[in-house]
Each structure stands twice: as C-alpha cells, then as structure tokens.
Design a protein around this motif. Sequence first.
Motif, PDB file in Angstrom:
ATOM      1  N   LYS A   1       0.826  -1.199   0.000  1.00 24.14           N
ATOM      2  CA  LYS A   1       0.000   0.000   0.000  1.00 24.14           C
ATOM      3  C   LYS A   1       0.865   1.255   0.000  1.00 24.14           C
ATOM      4  O   LYS A   1       0.647   2.175  -0.789  1.00 24.14           O
ATOM      5  CB  LYS A   1      -0.926   0.010   1.200  1.00 24.14           C
ATOM      6  N   SER A   2       1.882   1.281   0.827  1.00 20.77           N
ATOM      7  CA  SER A   2       2.714   2.474   0.913  1.00 20.77           C
ATOM      8  C   SER A   2       3.619   2.619  -0.302  1.00 20.77           C
ATOM      9  O   SER A   2       3.875   3.728  -0.759  1.00 20.77           O
ATOM     10  CB  SER A   2       3.553   2.427   2.196  1.00 20.77           C
ATOM     11  N   GLN A   3       4.105   1.531  -0.862  1.00 18.86           N
ATOM     12  CA  GLN A   3       5.036   1.612  -1.988  1.00 18.86           C
ATOM     13  C   GLN A   3       4.337   1.966  -3.294  1.00 18.86           C
ATOM     14  O   GLN A   3       4.868   2.706  -4.109  1.00 18.86           O
ATOM     15  CB  GLN A   3       5.773   0.283  -2.156  1.00 18.86           C
ATOM     16  N   LEU A   4       3.138   1.436  -3.505  1.00 21.76           N
ATOM     17  CA  LEU A   4       2.435   1.660  -4.771  1.00 21.76           C
ATOM     18  C   LEU A   4       1.257   2.617  -4.646  1.00 21.76           C
ATOM     19  O   LEU A   4       0.627   2.932  -5.634  1.00 21.76           O
ATOM     20  CB  LEU A   4       1.929   0.320  -5.333  1.00 21.76           C
ATOM     21  N   GLY A   5       0.978   3.049  -3.437  1.00 23.66           N
ATOM     22  CA  GLY A   5      -0.148   3.952  -3.235  1.00 23.66           C
ATOM     23  C   GLY A   5      -1.485   3.276  -3.457  1.00 23.66           C
ATOM     24  O   GLY A   5      -2.421   3.900  -3.945  1.00 23.66           O
ATOM     25  N   LEU A   6      -1.581   2.005  -3.128  1.00 26.55           N
ATOM     26  CA  LEU A   6      -2.832   1.273  -3.312  1.00 26.55           C
ATOM     27  C   LEU A   6      -3.792   1.571  -2.173  1.00 26.55           C
ATOM     28  O   LEU A   6      -3.393   1.860  -1.066  1.00 26.55           O
ATOM     29  CB  LEU A   6      -2.563  -0.237  -3.348  1.00 26.55           C
ATOM     30  N   GLU A   7      -5.049   1.481  -2.469  1.00 25.33           N
ATOM     31  CA  GLU A   7      -6.081   1.600  -1.451  1.00 25.33           C
ATOM     32  C   GLU A   7      -6.386   0.215  -0.913  1.00 25.33           C
ATOM     33  O   GLU A   7      -6.353  -0.766  -1.664  1.00 25.33           O
ATOM     34  CB  GLU A   7      -7.344   2.216  -2.047  1.00 25.33           C
ATOM     35  N   PRO A   8      -6.680   0.092   0.363  1.00 22.31           N
ATOM     36  CA  PRO A   8      -7.016  -1.239   0.881  1.00 22.31           C
ATOM     37  C   PRO A   8      -8.331  -1.731   0.276  1.00 22.31           C
ATOM     38  O   PRO A   8      -9.292  -0.985   0.153  1.00 22.31           O
ATOM     39  CB  PRO A   8      -7.144  -1.022   2.391  1.00 22.31           C
ATOM     40  N   VAL A   9      -8.322  -2.987  -0.130  1.00 20.40           N
ATOM     41  CA  VAL A   9      -9.512  -3.590  -0.719  1.00 20.40           C
ATOM     42  C   VAL A   9      -9.809  -4.889  -0.002  1.00 20.40           C
ATOM     43  O   VAL A   9      -8.947  -5.464   0.654  1.00 20.40           O
ATOM     44  CB  VAL A   9      -9.333  -3.864  -2.227  1.00 20.40           C
ATOM     45  N   ASN A  10     -11.029  -5.321  -0.150  1.00 19.26           N
ATOM     46  CA  ASN A  10     -11.416  -6.607   0.385  1.00 19.26           C
ATOM     47  C   ASN A  10     -10.978  -7.681  -0.609  1.00 19.26           C
ATOM     48  O   ASN A  10     -11.221  -7.571  -1.807  1.00 19.26           O
ATOM     49  CB  ASN A  10     -12.934  -6.646   0.584  1.00 19.26           C
ATOM     50  N   ALA A  11     -10.327  -8.721  -0.141  1.00 24.94           N
ATOM     51  CA  ALA A  11      -9.813  -9.756  -1.031  1.00 24.94           C
ATOM     52  C   ALA A  11     -10.932 -10.538  -1.706  1.00 24.94           C
ATOM     53  O   ALA A  11     -10.726 -11.167  -2.723  1.00 24.94           O
ATOM     54  CB  ALA A  11      -8.908 -10.704  -0.252  1.00 24.94           C
ATOM     55  N   ARG A  12     -12.118 -10.499  -1.171  1.00 21.37           N
ATOM     56  CA  ARG A  12     -13.257 -11.233  -1.751  1.00 21.37           C
ATOM     57  C   ARG A  12     -14.188 -10.313  -2.526  1.00 21.37           C
ATOM     58  O   ARG A  12     -15.369 -10.600  -2.671  1.00 21.37           O
ATOM     59  CB  ARG A  12     -14.032 -11.944  -0.652  1.00 21.37           C
ATOM     60  N   GLN A  13     -13.649  -9.220  -2.993  1.00 18.65           N
ATOM     61  CA  GLN A  13     -14.466  -8.250  -3.710  1.00 18.65           C
ATOM     62  C   GLN A  13     -14.948  -8.861  -5.026  1.00 18.65           C
ATOM     63  O   GLN A  13     -14.174  -9.409  -5.784  1.00 18.65           O
ATOM     64  CB  GLN A  13     -13.634  -7.009  -3.996  1.00 18.65           C
ATOM     65  N   ILE A  14     -16.253  -8.739  -5.265  1.00 19.67           N
ATOM     66  CA  ILE A  14     -16.861  -9.301  -6.472  1.00 19.67           C
ATOM     67  C   ILE A  14     -17.667  -8.205  -7.142  1.00 19.67           C
ATOM     68  O   ILE A  14     -18.400  -7.469  -6.492  1.00 19.67           O
ATOM     69  CB  ILE A  14     -17.768 -10.497  -6.130  1.00 19.67           C
ATOM     70  N   VAL A  15     -17.520  -8.117  -8.453  1.00 15.09           N
ATOM     71  CA  VAL A  15     -18.285  -7.144  -9.216  1.00 15.09           C
ATOM     72  C   VAL A  15     -19.571  -7.820  -9.655  1.00 15.09           C
ATOM     73  O   VAL A  15     -19.551  -8.891 -10.253  1.00 15.09           O
ATOM     74  CB  VAL A  15     -17.481  -6.664 -10.444  1.00 15.09           C
ATOM     75  N   GLY A  16     -20.685  -7.184  -9.369  1.00 16.86           N
ATOM     76  CA  GLY A  16     -21.972  -7.736  -9.761  1.00 16.86           C
ATOM     77  C   GLY A  16     -22.306  -7.419 -11.207  1.00 16.86           C
ATOM     78  O   GLY A  16     -21.689  -6.555 -11.837  1.00 16.86           O
ATOM     79  N   LEU A  17     -23.285  -8.108 -11.742  1.00 18.85           N
ATOM     80  CA  LEU A  17     -23.700  -7.862 -13.122  1.00 18.85           C
ATOM     81  C   LEU A  17     -24.280  -6.470 -13.306  1.00 18.85           C
ATOM     82  O   LEU A  17     -24.194  -5.895 -14.389  1.00 18.85           O
ATOM     83  CB  LEU A  17     -24.708  -8.917 -13.565  1.00 18.85           C
ATOM     84  N   ASP A  18     -24.877  -5.924 -12.257  1.00 13.49           N
ATOM     85  CA  ASP A  18     -25.470  -4.590 -12.362  1.00 13.49           C
ATOM     86  C   ASP A  18     -24.403  -3.512 -12.487  1.00 13.49           C
ATOM     87  O   ASP A  18     -24.681  -2.416 -12.985  1.00 13.49           O
ATOM     88  CB  ASP A  18     -26.347  -4.306 -11.144  1.00 13.49           C
ATOM     89  N   ASP A  19     -23.178  -3.793 -12.044  1.00 10.65           N
ATOM     90  CA  ASP A  19     -22.106  -2.803 -12.101  1.00 10.65           C
ATOM     91  C   ASP A  19     -21.419  -2.758 -13.459  1.00 10.65           C
ATOM     92  O   ASP A  19     -20.651  -1.840 -13.738  1.00 10.65           O
ATOM     93  CB  ASP A  19     -21.054  -3.103 -11.025  1.00 10.65           C
ATOM     94  N   LEU A  20     -21.682  -3.727 -14.319  1.00 13.31           N
ATOM     95  CA  LEU A  20     -21.064  -3.768 -15.636  1.00 13.31           C
ATOM     96  C   LEU A  20     -21.791  -2.817 -16.581  1.00 13.31           C
ATOM     97  O   LEU A  20     -22.978  -2.552 -16.415  1.00 13.31           O
ATOM     98  CB  LEU A  20     -21.102  -5.185 -16.203  1.00 13.31           C
ATOM     99  N   PRO A  21     -21.108  -2.292 -17.605  1.00 13.58           N
ATOM    100  CA  PRO A  21     -21.793  -1.414 -18.563  1.00 13.58           C
ATOM    101  C   PRO A  21     -22.891  -2.166 -19.306  1.00 13.58           C
ATOM    102  O   PRO A  21     -22.790  -3.370 -19.539  1.00 13.58           O
ATOM    103  CB  PRO A  21     -20.692  -0.976 -19.530  1.00 13.58           C
TER     104      PRO A  21
END
Length: 131
Positions: free
Chosen positions: A72-92
């Motif tokens: 996080k500190s080296q690449l400036g990443l934001e903390p995320v949940n490792a089980r993050q799933i994108v739903g179908l409603d979030d897709l274009p």
Amino acid sequence: MFRTSDIVLIAVMVSAAALTYKTKREAEEQLAAVHKIQAQIRYEEDTIDLLKADWSLLTQPARLQKLTEIYKSQLGLEPVNARQIVGLDDLPAKPVNIEDLSSQRLGGMADNSGKGSLNGKDPVVTGGIVQ
C-alpha cells in the motif's frame, strides 16, 4: 536320408519358434510402452497436485489482503477486500458503437472517405493519411 515329411516338420517347428519369439518381443515392447505411459501419468498427476497446492496458496484471501497492506505504501494502493466481487449490475449495459464517436475524436479520419480531390488530383490514401 531325410524324408519330405521330416523337412516339412522341421520347417513348421522353426517357423513356430520364430513366431513365438516375435510374439514375445512384441509383448515386451507393449509392456515397456505401458510402463512408460504409467510413469508419464504419475508424473502428470504429481504436477497437477503441485499446481493445485500452489494455486490454493496463491489465492488465499488472507494472503492477498496481507500483500495489499504491504504494498500500500510503496504503490499507493487503497485497501480492498480480497473477496471483492463485481456484480452484473455494475457492468456497462452495452459496448460503445464506433458510429457514436465524433469525427473530432478520430482526428477527422471518419469524414475522409478517400474521395474528392486535392489540387485537382485524386488523393492517395495510405494508412489513413491522404497524400
């Protein structure tokens, strides 16, 4: 001397011995091939087991979360949940059509059909550039 029946009998015995030897040699070759295939199967099963173990290690959610926190500190990443799933409603809803893009965004190439004249000459179109 030898009678014809003795010569035929000797020929039959020699051919039977040759056929037996040939059959034995082919059986040994087949057995060697079976052993080679079994060894290959064992090697492939071991490789699959090793890859499954590596995959399970690399995809552990706790490990992914820890890596995220480390870098996080080296690449400036934001903390995320490792089980993050994108739903179908979030897709274009649908992809963008090329007709929807303006000719300005394409640098005027969409309006250039290759027809018309430049200084009284027909244009030569090479790679989208009029010469």
